[in-house]
Design a protein around this motif. Structure first.
Motif, PDB file in Angstrom:
ATOM      1  N   PRO A 137       9.053   5.324 -16.558  1.00  0.00           N
ATOM      2  CA  PRO A 137       8.852   3.884 -16.820  1.00  0.00           C
ATOM      3  C   PRO A 137       9.147   3.021 -15.599  1.00  0.00           C
ATOM      4  CG  PRO A 137       9.943   4.919 -18.685  1.00  0.00           C
ATOM      5  CD  PRO A 137       9.915   5.947 -17.590  1.00  0.00           C
ATOM      6  N   ARG A 138      10.207   3.363 -14.855  1.00  0.00           N
ATOM      7  CA  ARG A 138      10.501   2.605 -13.635  1.00  0.00           C
ATOM      8  C   ARG A 138       9.379   2.778 -12.612  1.00  0.00           C
ATOM      9  NH1 ARG A 138      15.061   4.846 -12.149  1.00  0.00           N
ATOM     10  NH2 ARG A 138      16.456   3.290 -13.068  1.00  0.00           N
ATOM     11  N   MET A 139       8.880   4.001 -12.457  1.00  0.00           N
ATOM     12  CA  MET A 139       7.838   4.255 -11.469  1.00  0.00           C
ATOM     13  C   MET A 139       6.554   3.493 -11.809  1.00  0.00           C
ATOM     14  SD  MET A 139       9.823   5.937  -9.753  1.00  0.00           S
ATOM     15  CE  MET A 139       8.679   5.731  -8.399  1.00  0.00           C
ATOM     16  N   TRP A 140       6.203   3.455 -13.091  1.00  0.00           N
ATOM     17  CA  TRP A 140       5.009   2.707 -13.473  1.00  0.00           C
ATOM     18  C   TRP A 140       5.194   1.213 -13.246  1.00  0.00           C
ATOM     19  CZ3 TRP A 140       0.446   4.483 -13.589  1.00  0.00           C
ATOM     20  CH2 TRP A 140       0.158   5.776 -14.022  1.00  0.00           C
ATOM     21  N   ARG A 141       6.400   0.698 -13.537  1.00  0.00           N
ATOM     22  CA  ARG A 141       6.642  -0.727 -13.295  1.00  0.00           C
ATOM     23  C   ARG A 141       6.480  -1.063 -11.820  1.00  0.00           C
ATOM     24  NH1 ARG A 141      10.505  -3.964 -11.423  1.00  0.00           N
ATOM     25  NH2 ARG A 141      12.010  -2.276 -11.109  1.00  0.00           N
ATOM     26  N   LEU A 142       7.042  -0.214 -10.946  1.00  0.00           N
ATOM     27  CA  LEU A 142       6.942  -0.441  -9.511  1.00  0.00           C
ATOM     28  C   LEU A 142       5.498  -0.315  -9.027  1.00  0.00           C
ATOM     29  CD1 LEU A 142      10.125   1.532  -8.396  1.00  0.00           C
ATOM     30  CD2 LEU A 142       9.824  -0.953  -8.335  1.00  0.00           C
ATOM     31  N   LEU A 143       4.810   0.713  -9.524  1.00  0.00           N
ATOM     32  CA  LEU A 143       3.417   0.901  -9.118  1.00  0.00           C
ATOM     33  C   LEU A 143       2.566  -0.285  -9.542  1.00  0.00           C
ATOM     34  CD1 LEU A 143       1.076   2.510  -7.966  1.00  0.00           C
ATOM     35  CD2 LEU A 143       1.007   3.830 -10.103  1.00  0.00           C
ATOM     36  N   GLU A 144       2.747  -0.741 -10.763  1.00  0.00           N
ATOM     37  CA  GLU A 144       1.956  -1.877 -11.242  1.00  0.00           C
ATOM     38  C   GLU A 144       2.230  -3.129 -10.421  1.00  0.00           C
ATOM     39  OE1 GLU A 144       3.100  -1.814 -15.299  1.00  0.00           O
ATOM     40  OE2 GLU A 144       1.699  -0.211 -15.835  1.00  0.00           O
ATOM     41  N   ILE A 183       0.833  -1.208   0.000  1.00  0.00           N
ATOM     42  CA  ILE A 183       0.000   0.000   0.000  1.00  0.00           C
ATOM     43  C   ILE A 183       0.863   1.253   0.000  1.00  0.00           C
ATOM     44  CG2 ILE A 183      -1.631   1.344   1.391  1.00  0.00           C
ATOM     45  CD1 ILE A 183      -2.783  -1.396   2.328  1.00  0.00           C
ATOM     46  N   LEU A 184       1.862   1.287   0.868  1.00  0.00           N
ATOM     47  CA  LEU A 184       2.724   2.466   0.939  1.00  0.00           C
ATOM     48  C   LEU A 184       3.632   2.563  -0.281  1.00  0.00           C
ATOM     49  CD1 LEU A 184       3.570   2.530   4.749  1.00  0.00           C
ATOM     50  CD2 LEU A 184       2.009   4.016   3.475  1.00  0.00           C
ATOM     51  N   GLY A 185       4.002   1.434  -0.851  1.00  0.00           N
ATOM     52  CA  GLY A 185       4.748   1.481  -2.104  1.00  0.00           C
ATOM     53  C   GLY A 185       3.915   2.100  -3.211  1.00  0.00           C
ATOM     54  N   ALA A 186       2.646   1.706  -3.285  1.00  0.00           N
ATOM     55  CA  ALA A 186       1.764   2.272  -4.301  1.00  0.00           C
ATOM     56  C   ALA A 186       1.547   3.763  -4.056  1.00  0.00           C
ATOM     57  CB  ALA A 186       0.432   1.527  -4.304  1.00  0.00           C
ATOM     58  N   GLN A 187       1.374   4.134  -2.803  1.00  0.00           N
ATOM     59  CA  GLN A 187       1.186   5.563  -2.489  1.00  0.00           C
ATOM     60  C   GLN A 187       2.422   6.366  -2.875  1.00  0.00           C
ATOM     61  OE1 GLN A 187       2.846   7.471  -0.010  1.00  0.00           O
ATOM     62  NE2 GLN A 187       1.533   9.279  -0.054  1.00  0.00           N
ATOM     63  N   ARG A 188       3.593   5.858  -2.511  1.00  0.00           N
ATOM     64  CA  ARG A 188       4.826   6.594  -2.813  1.00  0.00           C
ATOM     65  C   ARG A 188       5.082   6.649  -4.321  1.00  0.00           C
ATOM     66  NH1 ARG A 188       9.599   8.554  -0.939  1.00  0.00           N
ATOM     67  NH2 ARG A 188      11.436   8.176  -2.222  1.00  0.00           N
ATOM     68  N   ASN A 189       4.886   5.561  -5.014  1.00  0.00           N
ATOM     69  CA  ASN A 189       5.149   5.548  -6.448  1.00  0.00           C
ATOM     70  C   ASN A 189       4.145   6.421  -7.201  1.00  0.00           C
ATOM     71  OD1 ASN A 189       7.398   3.836  -6.215  1.00  0.00           O
ATOM     72  ND2 ASN A 189       6.080   2.036  -6.128  1.00  0.00           N
ATOM     73  N   THR A 190       2.908   6.446  -6.735  1.00  0.00           N
ATOM     74  CA  THR A 190       1.916   7.364  -7.299  1.00  0.00           C
ATOM     75  C   THR A 190       2.366   8.804  -7.106  1.00  0.00           C
ATOM     76  OG1 THR A 190       0.100   5.810  -6.918  1.00  0.00           O
ATOM     77  CG2 THR A 190      -0.483   8.127  -7.110  1.00  0.00           C
ATOM     78  N   LYS A 191       2.801   9.117  -5.900  1.00  0.00           N
ATOM     79  CA  LYS A 191       3.303  10.461  -5.595  1.00  0.00           C
ATOM     80  C   LYS A 191       4.478  10.822  -6.491  1.00  0.00           C
ATOM     81  CE  LYS A 191       6.118  10.908  -2.078  1.00  0.00           C
ATOM     82  NZ  LYS A 191       6.682  11.074  -0.713  1.00  0.00           N
TER      83      LYS A 191
END
Length: 284
Positions: free
Chosen positions: A242-249, A212-220
């Motif tokens: 591209p890295r941020m989207w990969r991590l968020l996904e 959850i916090l990974g998704a929040q941070r990567n979204t930010k």
């Protein structure tokens, strides 16, 4: 010499956290002198052996250094938290909203911003519920803010925005680094290492909060990097997307994030995420 002149900058938060970290046994820069009226601080120089560049040249040291940075976090989380404001729901949501405020307009997207906020409130509540007692969260704990000191310790930098909150935040900041590729295998190994003293149930809950916090941070970060381009003319930050989207996904695949994964699929589908942001209107 730190030059942080008021009213636009304020070195006091940095000094406050540096003194807390040193008193707690961690390697923050020594403060030799300060002039708060002018925003000048004379502080210890940690040299030029930064974790990021060291691992670029000596990748064989990667696992041992990451174990060290995880050990530091475990020690920090066992220490009494600093006297700081809470990383609360309002702050989490304000940061996540950077995506709808900057990335979506830059891509010309008309998204459901209200449901975005509502889903985040729902998903973040279990994280917020267990932040009592909180731990110190440095909020920018990654390979470009860690110095390798001659005595073997890790020197800490860029912690002036610290708050108190959930222990998973700095861990995911390090293991899902916005500026450096960390393999899925190393991430899992270090996450398991951090959780080695947790019960099975506690570890499962932590992993959920980590996602959850990974998704929040990567979204930010997607929002911040877009803002740096569109507002400040710093186009190089788009290279990180591209890295941020990969991590968020990856985070969105966790069951706890299913409602948010559905929002992204409906509002920012995969074919949009892979499209470069047009920068013709960015500030130059």
């Amino acid at each position: 010499l730190m030059d942080a002149p008021p009213p636009h900058e304020d070195p006091r938060p940095f000094i406050h956290i540096a003194e807390y970290l040193k008193k707690s046994g961690f390697a923050a820069p020594e403060i030799f002198a300060r002039d708060l009226k002018r925003g000048l601080v004379l502080l210890e120089d940690f040299g030029d052996q930064r974790m990021r560049e060291h691992l670029d040249y000596r990748p064989e040291d990667e696992e041992s250094i990451y174990r060290q940075v995880v050990d530091l976090l475990r020690d920090l989380h066992r220490s009494p938290a600093a006297a700081l404001p809470a990383y609360d729901g309002t702050q989490y949501l304000r940061e996540a909203n950077l995506l709808t405020e900057w990335y979506c307009p830059a891509q010309g997207l008309d998204v459901d911003a209200e449901s975005f906020k509502a889903i985040w409130r729902q998903i973040l509540q279990p994280v917020i519920d267990v932040q009592d007692p909180p731990v110190t969260v440095m909020r920018d704990y990654h390979a470009e803010n860690i110095m390798l000191l001659p005595d073997g310790r890790l020197g800490l930098l860029d912690f002036q925005d610290a708050l108190v909150g959930h222990p998973a935040y700095d861990l995911v900041s390090m293991l899902q680094d916005a500026r450096r590729d960390v393999s899925d295998e190393l991430e899992e190994k270090m996450l398991a290492y951090y959780l080695s003293d947790h019960s099975k149930e506690a570890a499962e809950e932590f992993r959920s909060h980590y996602a959850i916090l990974g998704a929040q941070r990567n979204t930010k970060m997607i929002g911040i990097f877009t803002r740096l381009c569109m507002r400040d003319g710093k186009e190089r930050y788009l290279d990180f997307l591209p890295r941020m989207w990969r991590l968020l996904e990856k985070d969105l695949r966790h069951p706890a994030l299913r409602p948010m994964a559905e929002w992204f699929e409906q509002n920012i589908p995969g074919e949009v995420r892979s499209q470069p942001i047009p920068v013709s209107k960015a500030k130059t």
